[in-house]
Design a protein around this motif. Structure first.
Motif, PDB file in Angstrom:
ATOM      1  N   PHE A  80       0.850  -1.194   0.000  1.00  0.00           N
ATOM      2  CA  PHE A  80       0.000   0.000   0.000  1.00  0.00           C
ATOM      3  C   PHE A  80       0.882   1.239   0.000  1.00  0.00           C
ATOM      4  O   PHE A  80       1.804   1.363   0.815  1.00  0.00           O
ATOM      5  N   SER A  81       0.614   2.162  -0.929  1.00  0.00           N
ATOM      6  CA  SER A  81       1.364   3.420  -0.976  1.00  0.00           C
ATOM      7  C   SER A  81       0.414   4.575  -1.265  1.00  0.00           C
ATOM      8  O   SER A  81      -0.621   4.402  -1.899  1.00  0.00           O
ATOM      9  N   THR A  82       0.785   5.748  -0.763  1.00  0.00           N
ATOM     10  CA  THR A  82       0.005   6.960  -0.989  1.00  0.00           C
ATOM     11  C   THR A  82       0.929   8.078  -1.433  1.00  0.00           C
ATOM     12  O   THR A  82       2.117   8.092  -1.103  1.00  0.00           O
ATOM     13  N   SER A  83       0.362   9.027  -2.159  1.00  0.00           N
ATOM     14  CA  SER A  83       1.098  10.216  -2.575  1.00  0.00           C
ATOM     15  C   SER A  83       0.141  11.407  -2.488  1.00  0.00           C
ATOM     16  O   SER A  83      -0.878  11.444  -3.181  1.00  0.00           O
ATOM     17  N   PHE A  84       0.473  12.344  -1.594  1.00  0.00           N
ATOM     18  CA  PHE A  84      -0.342  13.541  -1.417  1.00  0.00           C
ATOM     19  C   PHE A  84       0.465  14.750  -1.895  1.00  0.00           C
ATOM     20  O   PHE A  84       1.594  14.964  -1.456  1.00  0.00           O
ATOM     21  N   VAL A 104      -6.139   8.121   3.554  1.00  0.00           N
ATOM     22  CA  VAL A 104      -6.700   6.919   2.935  1.00  0.00           C
ATOM     23  C   VAL A 104      -6.646   5.800   3.966  1.00  0.00           C
ATOM     24  O   VAL A 104      -5.608   5.562   4.577  1.00  0.00           O
ATOM     25  N   GLU A 105      -7.780   5.138   4.163  1.00  0.00           N
ATOM     26  CA  GLU A 105      -7.859   4.004   5.085  1.00  0.00           C
ATOM     27  C   GLU A 105      -8.211   2.749   4.297  1.00  0.00           C
ATOM     28  O   GLU A 105      -9.150   2.753   3.506  1.00  0.00           O
ATOM     29  N   VAL A 106      -7.449   1.687   4.525  1.00  0.00           N
ATOM     30  CA  VAL A 106      -7.685   0.398   3.878  1.00  0.00           C
ATOM     31  C   VAL A 106      -8.006  -0.624   4.955  1.00  0.00           C
ATOM     32  O   VAL A 106      -7.267  -0.762   5.930  1.00  0.00           O
ATOM     33  N   THR A 107      -9.109  -1.343   4.768  1.00  0.00           N
ATOM     34  CA  THR A 107      -9.506  -2.404   5.681  1.00  0.00           C
ATOM     35  C   THR A 107      -9.798  -3.659   4.862  1.00  0.00           C
ATOM     36  O   THR A 107     -10.577  -3.601   3.910  1.00  0.00           O
ATOM     37  N   ILE A 108      -9.157  -4.757   5.236  1.00  0.00           N
ATOM     38  CA  ILE A 108      -9.413  -6.043   4.581  1.00  0.00           C
ATOM     39  C   ILE A 108     -10.033  -6.968   5.615  1.00  0.00           C
ATOM     40  O   ILE A 108      -9.461  -7.185   6.691  1.00  0.00           O
ATOM     41  N   THR A 109     -11.212  -7.500   5.283  1.00  0.00           N
ATOM     42  CA  THR A 109     -11.909  -8.417   6.181  1.00  0.00           C
ATOM     43  C   THR A 109     -12.074  -9.763   5.493  1.00  0.00           C
ATOM     44  O   THR A 109     -12.248  -9.837   4.273  1.00  0.00           O
ATOM     45  N   ILE A 149     -11.940   0.634   0.969  1.00  0.00           N
ATOM     46  CA  ILE A 149     -11.018   1.770   0.936  1.00  0.00           C
ATOM     47  C   ILE A 149     -11.845   3.041   1.045  1.00  0.00           C
ATOM     48  O   ILE A 149     -12.746   3.279   0.243  1.00  0.00           O
ATOM     49  N   VAL A 150     -11.532   3.848   2.073  1.00  0.00           N
ATOM     50  CA  VAL A 150     -12.172   5.149   2.249  1.00  0.00           C
ATOM     51  C   VAL A 150     -11.059   6.180   2.212  1.00  0.00           C
ATOM     52  O   VAL A 150     -10.089   6.084   2.976  1.00  0.00           O
TER      53      VAL A 150
END
Length: 185
Positions: A80-84, A104-109, A149-150
């Motif tokens: 997981f990577s982000t760029s702001f 950015v929030e990532v949740t895997i269930t 993903i929110v």
């Protein structure tokens, strides 16, 4: 000399096959199976990729992706990577009392609804590659897993905030010598 031995062996094999009925067929089949070679166990990787660029007219996103886990899954890994954009000014803005809502929030269930992975990124960067741990018996819960993903982001002067999520699911599969194709049994 070796050529002569091979010729004699083949001649005797054909003689035995043709004269011994069903027993000869069994021997021939075993011999052919031996020549064909054994099966091989390989790993096949399936990737679920979510790559999103925020638009200025759509600053918030809520995405749902799914992937399937079965008894042949050996590993589940997450990148997981982000760029702001303008990330360098975030601290200065917060000192002035201006809060930056971008994240950015990532949740895997898993298929039972248990959270297996959760991370929130508020800055540009890469979250270290993570392997989701299997149960105590070394297996994962079978069924359809959910990725939620929110995120909130935007863009300035042609630059856009973005994120990339890759979920790698490794499955063991069998390669049969006559097909040379990875088959998940």
């Amino acid at each position: 000399m070796q050529q002569r031995i091979l010729t004699v062996f083949m001649a005797l094999s054909m003689l035995l096959v043709s004269t011994s009925g069903c027993i000869g067929l069994l021997q021939s089949r075993e011999y052919m199976e031996h020549l064909r070679g054994g099966i091989k166990i390989e790993t096949q990787t399936e990737t679920t990729k979510v790559d999103h660029y925020f638009e200025s007219n759509e600053p918030q996103v809520d995405l749902d992706e799914k992937f399937t886990v079965d008894s042949r899954v050996t590993t589940i890994g997450v990148y997981f990577s982000t760029s702001f954009t303008g990330d360098w000014a975030k601290d200065q803005l917060e000192e002035l009392g201006i809060l930056d809502p971008r994240q950015v929030e990532v949740t895997i269930t898993d298929s039972l609804g248990t959270v297996q992975y959760n991370v929130i990124r508020e800055n540009s960067g890469i979250t270290p590659y993570v392997n989701i741990e299997p149960a105590a018996d070394g297996t994962f819960v079978s069924g359809e897993w959910n990725i939620n993903i929110v995120g909130t982001g935007g863009g300035l002067f042609g630059e856009q905030d973005d994120f990339l999520l890759n979920v790698y699911v490794d499955r063991s599969c069998t390669i049969y010598p006559q097909d040379d194709v990875c088959v998940v049994d």
